[in-house]
Each structure stands twice: as C-alpha cells, then as structure tokens.
Write an enzyme that holds these catalytic residues in place. Sequence first.
Site, PDB file in Angstrom:
ATOM      1  N   HIS A  19       0.835  -1.211   0.000  1.00  0.00           N
ATOM      2  CA  HIS A  19       0.000   0.000   0.000  1.00  0.00           C
ATOM      3  C   HIS A  19       0.865   1.255   0.000  1.00  0.00           C
ATOM      4  CE1 HIS A  19      -2.707  -2.887   2.341  1.00  0.00           C
ATOM      5  NE2 HIS A  19      -3.356  -2.667   1.205  1.00  0.00           N
ATOM      6  N   HIS A  33       0.875   4.675   1.986  1.00  0.00           N
ATOM      7  CA  HIS A  33       0.285   5.242   3.201  1.00  0.00           C
ATOM      8  C   HIS A  33       0.418   6.758   3.181  1.00  0.00           C
ATOM      9  CE1 HIS A  33      -0.637   1.744   5.965  1.00  0.00           C
ATOM     10  NE2 HIS A  33      -0.222   1.170   4.837  1.00  0.00           N
ATOM     11  N   HIS A  45      -3.944   4.131   4.928  1.00  0.00           N
ATOM     12  CA  HIS A  45      -3.768   4.123   3.476  1.00  0.00           C
ATOM     13  C   HIS A  45      -4.044   5.523   2.935  1.00  0.00           C
ATOM     14  CE1 HIS A  45      -4.901  -0.412   3.126  1.00  0.00           C
ATOM     15  NE2 HIS A  45      -3.872  -0.197   3.928  1.00  0.00           N
ATOM     16  N   HIS A 105     -12.218   0.693   1.638  1.00  0.00           N
ATOM     17  CA  HIS A 105     -11.028  -0.038   1.234  1.00  0.00           C
ATOM     18  C   HIS A 105     -11.351  -1.174   0.267  1.00  0.00           C
ATOM     19  CE1 HIS A 105      -8.298  -3.493   1.564  1.00  0.00           C
ATOM     20  NE2 HIS A 105      -7.390  -2.562   1.411  1.00  0.00           N
ATOM     21  N   HIS A 118      -9.398   2.751  -1.822  1.00  0.00           N
ATOM     22  CA  HIS A 118      -8.449   3.803  -1.467  1.00  0.00           C
ATOM     23  C   HIS A 118      -7.471   3.996  -2.615  1.00  0.00           C
ATOM     24  CE1 HIS A 118      -8.745   2.381   3.019  1.00  0.00           C
ATOM     25  NE2 HIS A 118      -9.799   3.081   2.660  1.00  0.00           N
ATOM     26  N   ASP A 160      -4.472   1.743  -2.205  1.00  0.00           N
ATOM     27  CA  ASP A 160      -4.568   0.293  -2.392  1.00  0.00           C
ATOM     28  C   ASP A 160      -3.800  -0.099  -3.648  1.00  0.00           C
ATOM     29  OD1 ASP A 160      -6.260   0.225  -0.212  1.00  0.00           O
ATOM     30  OD2 ASP A 160      -8.093   0.005  -1.381  1.00  0.00           O
ATOM     31  N   HIS A 203       2.848  -5.415   4.172  1.00  0.00           N
ATOM     32  CA  HIS A 203       2.181  -6.034   5.325  1.00  0.00           C
ATOM     33  C   HIS A 203       2.482  -7.527   5.382  1.00  0.00           C
ATOM     34  CE1 HIS A 203      -0.487  -2.567   6.345  1.00  0.00           C
ATOM     35  NE2 HIS A 203      -0.252  -2.260   5.078  1.00  0.00           N
ATOM     36  N   ARG A 244       2.310  -4.394   9.902  1.00  0.00           N
ATOM     37  CA  ARG A 244       3.180  -3.679   8.975  1.00  0.00           C
ATOM     38  C   ARG A 244       4.602  -4.201   9.171  1.00  0.00           C
ATOM     39  NH1 ARG A 244       0.692   2.472   9.604  1.00  0.00           N
ATOM     40  NH2 ARG A 244      -1.460   1.815   9.365  1.00  0.00           N
TER      41      ARG A 244
END
Length: 180
Positions: free
Chosen positions: A85, A87, A103, A111, A120, A123, A156, A173
């Site tokens: 992702h 962030h 995100h 999401h 998002h 994503d 992740h 994470r």
Amino acid sequence: MLKTKTLLTVLLLSLSVIFLFENALSEEIKLQSESKKEIKPDLTAEIINDKGKIIGKAEFFALPHGGVLMKINVENLKDGIRALHIHEKGECKTPDFMTAGGHYNPENKKHGFFNPEGYHKGDLPNIRVMKGKINLEILLPHYTIEELKGKSIMIHEHQDDYISDPAGHAGKRIACGEIK
C-alpha cells in the site's frame, strides 16, 4: 582533361560519402551512449524492516504521458503473498510503522478493489515474495510524482483481501519506506 575531371568528381564524391558516413556513425554512437545513460528516479524510498534495517528500496519515475512507474526491490522477507500500500504519511518509525498513518485515501472511499464503495487510492495489488525477495515494476497510472512525495510505501505480513475496511485484513506492517 575529361579523365582528370572524372577522377576529381569521383574523389570528391568519395570524400563526401566518407564524411556523411562518419557523421552518421558519430550520431549513432552518441544516440547509443545517451540511451545507455542511467535514468535517475524522481523519488526514492529506502525500505526498512521493523528493526530499522534497510532491506531494499523503491524508485519512482514520472512517465512522459502521465502516471508513475514504481520499481521495488526488497530482500529478507518471508515467502508468500503480501499486501502493498501507499500510506498517507512519509514517516516510518519502528517497530510498528504506525507513524505512516492509514492508506492514502484523499477521496474518503472504502477499502479494497472489490468494495462497491471503494477503493483507497493507496490500495495496490498484492505482491508475491519468492526466495525472500521482491523485484517488481508496478505502473501507478493515477499518481503523479508530486502526489507521492511525502507518502510511504508499506508491506504487510498478509495479503490484502481487497474488500475488508479499513486495511483488507493485511495484518502487521512489516516493512516501510519514506518516499522522498
């Protein structure tokens, strides 16, 4: 006299051809050397693990007709499918990287690619870690370099299910890079 003129004409034509050939050859060499020059990324991110050790990097290149190409190379990860992702904040403080925020989601959507109310902007597709490594190029067609500056790239521990809000059950994470 005619023989001398003909000989002179042939000589001048030969010299002209040699001159043109040398110019064309030097232009070709110049073009080849320019194409071999390394293209520098517009932005980069050193990717660190939860202990703060650098395990890879991401490079971001603005494309001439819009969008961004991201090259990501990371080592020392467990094999499997992982969520990736963008962030919202460019801050990767160990050990949990919570300083990176959620995100990137400038349009306040839900999401996941499969979410009828989503997704998002941060994503991205899941990635596969094989032999501990990621070596990928990913097209980010809806991004600009300016928009990515000051964000972070996050890996992740699990794959993204592409629907669960807010983070697709992607889990902890495990790696983060500040995009600069």
